[in-house]
Design a protein around this motif. Structure first.
Motif, PDB file in Angstrom:
ATOM      1  N   GLY A 358      -0.925   4.079  -4.857  1.00  0.00           N
ATOM      2  CA  GLY A 358      -2.048   4.979  -4.567  1.00  0.00           C
ATOM      3  C   GLY A 358      -3.083   4.397  -3.639  1.00  0.00           C
ATOM      4  N   TYR A 359      -3.274   3.077  -3.671  1.00  0.00           N
ATOM      5  CA  TYR A 359      -4.182   2.458  -2.724  1.00  0.00           C
ATOM      6  C   TYR A 359      -3.742   1.035  -2.456  1.00  0.00           C
ATOM      7  CZ  TYR A 359      -6.615  -0.040  -6.555  1.00  0.00           C
ATOM      8  OH  TYR A 359      -6.930  -0.846  -7.626  1.00  0.00           O
ATOM      9  N   ALA A 360      -4.228   0.485  -1.344  1.00  0.00           N
ATOM     10  CA  ALA A 360      -4.025  -0.915  -0.990  1.00  0.00           C
ATOM     11  C   ALA A 360      -5.381  -1.487  -0.615  1.00  0.00           C
ATOM     12  CB  ALA A 360      -3.033  -1.049   0.163  1.00  0.00           C
ATOM     13  N   ILE A 361      -5.510  -2.812  -0.714  1.00  0.00           N
ATOM     14  CA  ILE A 361      -6.769  -3.483  -0.402  1.00  0.00           C
ATOM     15  C   ILE A 361      -6.594  -4.229   0.911  1.00  0.00           C
ATOM     16  CG2 ILE A 361      -8.463  -5.168  -1.201  1.00  0.00           C
ATOM     17  CD1 ILE A 361      -7.446  -4.613  -4.041  1.00  0.00           C
ATOM     18  N   ASP A 362      -7.458  -3.946   1.894  1.00  0.00           N
ATOM     19  CA  ASP A 362      -7.322  -4.588   3.201  1.00  0.00           C
ATOM     20  C   ASP A 362      -7.926  -5.985   3.187  1.00  0.00           C
ATOM     21  OD1 ASP A 362     -10.085  -4.294   3.429  1.00  0.00           O
ATOM     22  OD2 ASP A 362      -9.938  -2.511   4.697  1.00  0.00           O
ATOM     23  N   SER A 363      -7.908  -6.633   4.347  1.00  0.00           N
ATOM     24  CA  SER A 363      -8.369  -8.027   4.429  1.00  0.00           C
ATOM     25  C   SER A 363      -9.856  -8.173   4.159  1.00  0.00           C
ATOM     26  CB  SER A 363      -8.036  -8.597   5.815  1.00  0.00           C
ATOM     27  OG  SER A 363      -8.627  -7.798   6.836  1.00  0.00           O
ATOM     28  N   ASN A 364     -10.597  -7.081   4.228  1.00  0.00           N
ATOM     29  CA  ASN A 364     -12.032  -7.113   3.932  1.00  0.00           C
ATOM     30  C   ASN A 364     -12.344  -6.761   2.478  1.00  0.00           C
ATOM     31  OD1 ASN A 364     -12.752  -7.752   6.642  1.00  0.00           O
ATOM     32  ND2 ASN A 364     -12.446  -5.586   7.193  1.00  0.00           N
ATOM     33  N   GLY A 365     -11.304  -6.531   1.690  1.00  0.00           N
ATOM     34  CA  GLY A 365     -11.509  -6.183   0.290  1.00  0.00           C
ATOM     35  C   GLY A 365     -11.761  -4.710   0.046  1.00  0.00           C
ATOM     36  N   ASN A 366     -11.599  -3.872   1.078  1.00  0.00           N
ATOM     37  CA  ASN A 366     -11.854  -2.440   0.935  1.00  0.00           C
ATOM     38  C   ASN A 366     -10.603  -1.700   0.457  1.00  0.00           C
ATOM     39  OD1 ASN A 366     -14.505  -2.720   1.946  1.00  0.00           O
ATOM     40  ND2 ASN A 366     -13.715  -2.676   4.051  1.00  0.00           N
ATOM     41  N   ILE A 367     -10.827  -0.663  -0.347  1.00  0.00           N
ATOM     42  CA  ILE A 367      -9.730   0.177  -0.817  1.00  0.00           C
ATOM     43  C   ILE A 367      -9.333   1.169   0.276  1.00  0.00           C
ATOM     44  CG2 ILE A 367      -9.131   2.031  -2.422  1.00  0.00           C
ATOM     45  CD1 ILE A 367     -10.821   0.644  -4.529  1.00  0.00           C
ATOM     46  N   GLN A 368      -8.024   1.217   0.576  1.00  0.00           N
ATOM     47  CA  GLN A 368      -7.473   2.202   1.502  1.00  0.00           C
ATOM     48  C   GLN A 368      -6.508   3.077   0.706  1.00  0.00           C
ATOM     49  OE1 GLN A 368      -8.686   2.517   4.446  1.00  0.00           O
ATOM     50  NE2 GLN A 368      -9.822   0.553   4.519  1.00  0.00           N
ATOM     51  N   GLN A 369      -6.751   4.384   0.694  1.00  0.00           N
ATOM     52  CA  GLN A 369      -6.003   5.282  -0.166  1.00  0.00           C
ATOM     53  C   GLN A 369      -4.832   5.962   0.552  1.00  0.00           C
ATOM     54  OE1 GLN A 369      -9.309   7.859  -1.436  1.00  0.00           O
ATOM     55  NE2 GLN A 369      -9.080   6.988  -3.489  1.00  0.00           N
ATOM     56  N   SER A 370      -3.773   6.182  -0.188  1.00  0.00           N
ATOM     57  CA  SER A 370      -2.657   6.993   0.312  1.00  0.00           C
ATOM     58  C   SER A 370      -2.911   8.456  -0.046  1.00  0.00           C
ATOM     59  CB  SER A 370      -1.331   6.531  -0.304  1.00  0.00           C
ATOM     60  OG  SER A 370      -1.316   6.842  -1.688  1.00  0.00           O
ATOM     61  N   GLU A 371      -2.148   9.354   0.579  1.00  0.00           N
ATOM     62  CA  GLU A 371      -2.291  10.786   0.308  1.00  0.00           C
ATOM     63  C   GLU A 371      -0.931  11.444   0.514  1.00  0.00           C
ATOM     64  OE1 GLU A 371      -5.495  14.383   1.278  1.00  0.00           O
ATOM     65  OE2 GLU A 371      -5.521  12.508   2.406  1.00  0.00           O
ATOM     66  N   PHE A 372      -0.566  12.363  -0.382  1.00  0.00           N
ATOM     67  CA  PHE A 372       0.757  12.974  -0.271  1.00  0.00           C
ATOM     68  C   PHE A 372       0.762  14.387  -0.851  1.00  0.00           C
ATOM     69  CE2 PHE A 372       0.829  11.046  -4.472  1.00  0.00           C
ATOM     70  CZ  PHE A 372       1.457  12.007  -5.255  1.00  0.00           C
ATOM     71  N   ASP A 373       1.787  15.152  -0.434  1.00  0.00           N
ATOM     72  CA  ASP A 373       2.106  16.465  -1.000  1.00  0.00           C
ATOM     73  C   ASP A 373       3.532  16.406  -1.539  1.00  0.00           C
ATOM     74  OD1 ASP A 373      -0.114  18.550  -0.034  1.00  0.00           O
ATOM     75  OD2 ASP A 373       0.265  17.127   1.583  1.00  0.00           O
ATOM     76  N   SER A 374       3.780  17.121  -2.616  1.00  0.00           N
ATOM     77  CA  SER A 374       5.144  17.205  -3.137  1.00  0.00           C
ATOM     78  C   SER A 374       5.381  18.587  -3.717  1.00  0.00           C
ATOM     79  CB  SER A 374       5.397  16.139  -4.202  1.00  0.00           C
ATOM     80  OG  SER A 374       4.686  16.437  -5.397  1.00  0.00           O
ATOM     81  N   ILE A 375       6.649  19.000  -3.706  1.00  0.00           N
ATOM     82  CA  ILE A 375       7.012  20.296  -4.254  1.00  0.00           C
ATOM     83  C   ILE A 375       8.430  20.227  -4.801  1.00  0.00           C
ATOM     84  CG2 ILE A 375       7.882  21.178  -2.050  1.00  0.00           C
ATOM     85  CD1 ILE A 375       6.787  23.934  -2.909  1.00  0.00           C
ATOM     86  N   THR A 376       8.689  20.959  -5.847  1.00  0.00           N
ATOM     87  CA  THR A 376      10.025  21.092  -6.390  1.00  0.00           C
ATOM     88  C   THR A 376      10.260  22.540  -6.783  1.00  0.00           C
ATOM     89  OG1 THR A 376      11.570  20.315  -8.089  1.00  0.00           O
ATOM     90  CG2 THR A 376       9.281  20.481  -8.725  1.00  0.00           C
ATOM     91  N   VAL A 377      11.467  23.050  -6.523  1.00  0.00           N
ATOM     92  CA  VAL A 377      11.826  24.428  -6.863  1.00  0.00           C
ATOM     93  C   VAL A 377      13.247  24.422  -7.408  1.00  0.00           C
ATOM     94  CG1 VAL A 377      10.306  25.529  -5.176  1.00  0.00           C
ATOM     95  CG2 VAL A 377      12.634  24.895  -4.516  1.00  0.00           C
TER      96      VAL A 377
END
Length: 474
Positions: A358-377
């Motif tokens: 869901g997130y990763a921490i960069d070299s400055n210690g800041n949180i970088q977030q992922s984002e996604f869409d998903s669907i199932t039918v």
């Protein structure tokens, strides 16, 4: 004189006769009234007797109709109870479970020899070695559980404990463990946000892309507006079962929008921590989730809308993760069911399966977030009491966020797209036994790109396999 006396006598006689006649008439009138009274009383008695007879006839007629209906219509069978019911210390306990044997033939793309269940997010990329053309089997999904209920003066206290053997190295694992009282639930069960009810049926114990099989520790409250509509709030542990790649040391590579390296020196080394239950995760608050459910008329189906907020906190930064979801189940006919589920999530991987951290921490210690869409039918067809089958499709897409990709340090471990399609059939020759056969095919595309040192490496991979299952339910 004599004439006068005669006249008086005549008048007196006439008067006497008149008086006598009047008395006789009065006597006759009284007799008639009395006779009428007797006749009215007799009539009233006859009417009352008739009413009583009519009432008895109606009762007899109703009893007769009930007897005829009972003879012509078969009695409804009592609801069947699964498991073994006993009473312990005043509590009603129902023991249940299944014995389940799974087997998989991995045609292509398997990342792990010992794991027979879905791993599409780690399927071997083209040009790399994968565990293909291999057979795997397990009984780890065998399940044991019991439901309990204790009547009290303030209402019933109930709960569930359920385990299987899908822990590390096939060890015992808690699936559900909770208690309920009135509108409250406390313990571990299906997430209030990531609900498996709207996933098309599959043999795979973990499900496929676009669905979620997450169980989280939580405190839940249900508010019922009507028999068809309710609203459920929950505080859930958003760190539980979160995807993680741990703490890793990587080269300080930089990528552009085409996933090409922009820093040719590659001389700097950075320690990067990715999301998960890692030492840097200092999340202080549980996630807040809400779910609104509404049933269609005549139990034709149900729709649900969901939302989630979760804090992500480290020693250097904090951010807010969030998500929304929509699900539906609709019975087109008594034997045909449609299901669909959709998620959009930012900054979290603890609820929806197969997503990137869901997130990763960069070299400055800041949180970088992922984002996604998903669907199932999917669609499930009950062909007859013994046979049923399902066709399903799932898809997940992650946004191309260069800050997040660079902070992760290893783009080849991050998926840009995932999809899977599957078809299965179940056969129940006798009631407690169920046999299933399923074929699935899927692909994944990562954020990595071919490079000079490994020109044959592809950023795509495929997985296809055949699953079979045999279950005895009790």
């Amino acid at each position: 004189m004599t004439t006068q006396k005669m006249s008086v006598r005549l008048k007196t006689l006439v008067l006497a006769m008149g008086i006598a006649a009047a008395g006789t008439a009065q006597a006759d009138t009284n007799t008639e009234v009395e006779q009428l009274r007797k006749e009215v009383q007799e009539l009233r008695g006859m009417l009352e007797q008739y009413a009583q007879q009519q009432k008895q006839m109606n009762v007899q007629q109703q009893n007769y109709q009930a007897q005829v209906a009972a003879q012509t219509s078969p009695a409804k069978p009592a609801p069947e109870k699964k498991g073994l019911g006993i009473t312990v210390g005043g509590a009603e306990v129902n023991f249940y479970g299944n014995v389940r044997a799974d087997a998989t033939y991995q045609i292509d793309g398997g990342p792990n020899k010992g794991h027979p269940y879905n791993q599409i997010n780690k399927a071997a990329l083209e040009g790399t070695m994968g565990n293909s053309d291999i057979f795997k089997s397990t009984l780890a999904a065998t399940r044991l559980g019991f439901d309990f209920k204790t009547p009290t003066q303030s209402g019933d206290v109930a709960g569930k404990v359920e385990v299987d053997f899908l822990g590390a190295n096939d060890t015992l694992r808690i699936r559900h463990a909770y208690l309920t009282y009135a509108n409250w639930l406390i313990g571990q069960t299906w997430s209030n946000f990531a609900v498996p009810d709207y996933m098309p049926e599959s043999i795979d114990a973990l499900g496929y892309v676009g669905g979620a099989v997450k169980r989280t520790p939580q405190v839940r409250y249900t508010s019922t507006f009507s028999p068809q509509t309710n609203l459920i709030f929950a505080l859930e542990d958003s760190k539980y079962s979160d995807n993680t790649t741990g703490t890793k040391t990587v080269l300080n590579k930089q990528y552009d929008e085409n996933n090409q390296l922009t820093d040719a020196t590659l001389s700097n080394v950075t320690t990067v921590t990715a999301l998960g239950s890692d030492p840097d995760n200092q999340t202080r608050l549980p996630a807040l989730s809400a779910r609104l459910n509404h049933k269609f008329a005549d139990n034709a189906g149900i729709v649900t809308a969901r939302t989630m907020l979760a804090e992500k906190n480290t020693k250097d930064d904090n951010d807010l993760a969030w998500g929304v979801g929509l699900g539906a189940k609709y019975n087109v006919t008594p034997s045909t069911t449609l299901k669909a589920d959709y998620y959009h999530v930012k900054g979290d991987s603890s609820f929806v399966s197969w997503s990137n951290p869901g997130y990763a921490i960069d070299s400055n210690g800041n949180i970088q977030q992922s984002e996604f869409d998903s669907i199932t039918v999917g669609i499930t067809q009950q062909f007859n009491p013994k046979w049923r089958g399902t066709l399903g499709y799932g898809y997940m897409n992650h946004d191309t966020d260069l800050d997040y990709i660079n902070a992760s340090g290893i783009p080849s471990a991050l998926n840009k797209d995932l999809w899977q399609a599957w078809a299965n059939v179940f056969y129940s020759p006798i009631k407690p036994v169920s046999l299933g056969l399923e074929y699935t095919y899927g692909e994944r595309e990562t954020f990595s790109a071919p490079n000079a040192t490994t020109p044959l490496t592809s950023k795509t991979g495929e997985e296809n396999r055949v699953n079979v299952v045999a279950m005895y339910n009790f």
